[in-house]
Write a protein that holds these residues in place. Structure first.
Motif, PDB file in Angstrom:
ATOM      1  N   TYR A  55      -2.350  -1.699  18.333  1.00 30.46           N
ATOM      2  CA  TYR A  55      -0.124  -2.100  18.387  1.00 30.46           C
ATOM      3  C   TYR A  55      -0.834  -1.323  16.492  1.00 30.46           C
ATOM      4  CZ  TYR A  55       0.261  -5.200  21.637  1.00 30.46           C
ATOM      5  OH  TYR A  55      -0.073  -6.165  22.891  1.00 30.46           O
ATOM      6  N   LEU A  98       6.018  -6.651  14.719  1.00 33.39           N
ATOM      7  CA  LEU A  98       4.002  -6.420  14.421  1.00 33.39           C
ATOM      8  C   LEU A  98       3.921  -8.433  15.095  1.00 33.39           C
ATOM      9  CD1 LEU A  98       2.828  -3.499  13.571  1.00 33.39           C
ATOM     10  CD2 LEU A  98       3.047  -4.065  15.864  1.00 33.39           C
ATOM     11  N   ILE A 102       9.420  -2.730  18.311  1.00 34.33           N
ATOM     12  CA  ILE A 102       8.246  -2.400  17.103  1.00 34.33           C
ATOM     13  C   ILE A 102       9.498  -0.958  17.052  1.00 34.33           C
ATOM     14  CG2 ILE A 102       6.114  -1.133  17.264  1.00 34.33           C
ATOM     15  CD1 ILE A 102       6.183  -3.702  16.586  1.00 34.33           C
ATOM     16  N   THR A 145       0.964  -7.928  11.284  1.00 39.45           N
ATOM     17  CA  THR A 145      -0.211  -9.281  12.037  1.00 39.45           C
ATOM     18  C   THR A 145      -0.675  -9.612  11.690  1.00 39.45           C
ATOM     19  OG1 THR A 145      -0.819  -6.252  12.540  1.00 39.45           O
ATOM     20  CG2 THR A 145      -1.808  -8.068  13.257  1.00 39.45           C
ATOM     21  N   ALA A 201       2.931  -2.980   9.357  1.00 35.44           N
ATOM     22  CA  ALA A 201       1.900  -4.064  10.618  1.00 35.44           C
ATOM     23  C   ALA A 201       0.647  -4.577   9.634  1.00 35.44           C
ATOM     24  CB  ALA A 201       1.050  -2.661  10.733  1.00 35.44           C
TER      25      ALA A 201
END
Length: 434
Positions: A403, A84, A315, A370, A366
């Motif tokens: 996402y 990610l 992913i 991110t 995640a």
């Protein structure tokens, strides 16, 4: 060291800074993976604080399960975080590239069509017929239409392309992008210079330059510089007033017409309107920058899709790792799951516990990935913007949230098979497992 490289990459010019930022990003990713086993427990506890209060015992058991084997969980969430992070990094870079490219295209190609009077070998280009100019001005598809003239000359001893637009044209979207000074002071006896040409002359706002027409014959003019510009609707280096141009090069009609399509008008529609306006004048030539800009935008969109598809594969690989980790955890805790069932935990609650465990792992990975990707992507974008444009990095918040949400949902879906297996196992048979 990774943070130092990222910071250094933001100061390097243009594309030279991108490899430095990427090298720093690799260092940050490696540091995050190495620190994972030491911080994963606390991060999972923070992530599970709200679910534990909303969903009770299953959520609290999920938090404890996710914290039980920090090395394994860190390795699994690390793969998702790196995936990610790459997605976020390139999402920021590509979103910034798209916005910057659209801005630069609008600024560098502020004219969609250039209509010229034709070409005569060895002679000045003929004027555009007034009928064509009038026909273009009556079309609703265009936001601005202005006649222009351009010719070579000597400005303070240097060869330059001198150009001018009809009175009032600078009040439209066809005006050049002013870097310093103001076109409000533009008029007879003044000039605006292209930035690089002004630098070569050593001229600034307030300086005086001398225009010598070529070939000789017209008046020599002393002009005060009132503005420096960057992007402009022509390639001219010195913009002068329409009356000054006539004094230096003679009175005549415009040898080109600059056309800007109205907002929202497709390139095909605007081109058809231009063709209709010049249909009765076969010598008139039309060059289309709108079609070229549309082609460039289409190419960029295609490249964005390719990058997103390739990064999406990373992913999927990370989510497979989460499913495998949870399956191993279920096998290792067969007796524990049976004991919980014996103590009153229902099949649904046990399944919810295992699914929430996977969701917590993916949420931690995640979020960390991110944030890391946005940080490094913005750092890489800063150097490119400083060298090739202006503005700020663009963070596609909605895309990044999507996402992360998809990764979390996919992790929950991947947890269903091992959770179903755990709930279908007989309590007595599971309790007898050594």
């Amino acid at each position: 060291m990774g943070a130092v490289l990222v910071a250094a990459g933001t100061r390097a010019p243009g594309f030279l800074g991108v490899p430095v930022v990427f090298l720093g990003a690799i260092g940050l990713f490696g540091a995050a993976v190495a620190a994972g086993p030491f911080v994963i427990g606390r991060l999972t506890a923070w992530a599970g604080w709200l679910p534990a209060r909303l969903f009770g015992a299953p959520a609290r058991l999920a938090v404890q399960g996710a914290r039980r084997n920090p090395k394994r969980v860190a390795a699994t969430t690390g793969a998702l975080a790196v995936g990610l992070a790459l997605m976020s990094l390139f999402a920021v870079l590509l979103a910034t590239t798209r916005v910057q490219s659209e801005r630069e295209l609008d600024e560098n190609f502020s004219v969609d069509y250039v209509v010229t009077g034709g070409f005569v070998a060895g002679a000045q280009a003929p004027a555009v017929p007034s009928a064509v100019l009038d026909a273009l001005r009556t079309r609703p598809e265009f936001a601005a239409v202005a006649g222009a003239r351009s010719r070579g000359g000597q400005v303070s001893g240097r060869r330059a392309e001198v150009w001018s637009m009809e009175p009032g044209a600078l009040a439209t979207v066809l005006r050049p992008e002013v870097m310093s000074g103001s076109v409000a002071a533009f008029g007879p006896g003044t000039a605006a210079l292209h930035g690089p040409f002004a630098a070569a002359l050593g001229a600034t706002v307030g300086s005086t330059v001398t225009l010598h027409p070529r070939p000789p014959g017209g008046a020599e003019l002393s002009l005060r510089v009132v503005a420096l510009y960057d992007d402009a609707p022509t390639d001219g280096e010195v913009l002068v007033d329409w009356s000054d141009y006539a004094a230096a090069f003679g009175s005549a009609g415009p040898d080109s017409v600059l056309v800007k399509a109205a907002e929202g008008v497709p390139a095909e529609t605007s081109r058809a309107a231009v063709d209709a306006a010049v249909a009765q004048e076969p010598r008139v030539q039309v060059s289309s920058q709108a079609e070229w800009r549309a082609k460039l935008t289409e190419t960029l969109d295609r490249q964005l899709l390719v990058f997103q598809a390739l990064l999406g594969m990373s992913i999927m690989i990370a989510l497979t790792g989460i499913a495998n980790t949870l399956a191993l955890s279920v096998l290792e805790r067969t007796r524990e799951s049976a004991l919980l069932r014996a103590l009153g935990l229902s099949r649904l609650q046990l399944r919810a516990t295992l699914v929430l465990e996977a969701v917590l792992m993916s949420a931690v990975g995640a979020t960390a990935g991110t944030l890391l990707g946005v940080l490094t992507g913005a750092a890489a974008a800063v150097g490119l913007i400083r060298q090739y444009g202006h503005g700020y990095p663009v963070v596609p918040v909605g895309q990044l949230v999507l996402y992360a949400a998809l990764a979390t949902f996919a992790a929950a879906f991947a947890a269903l098979p091992p959770a179903r297996r755990a709930t279908r196992t007989s309590i007595s048979a599971a309790m007898s497992v050594e």
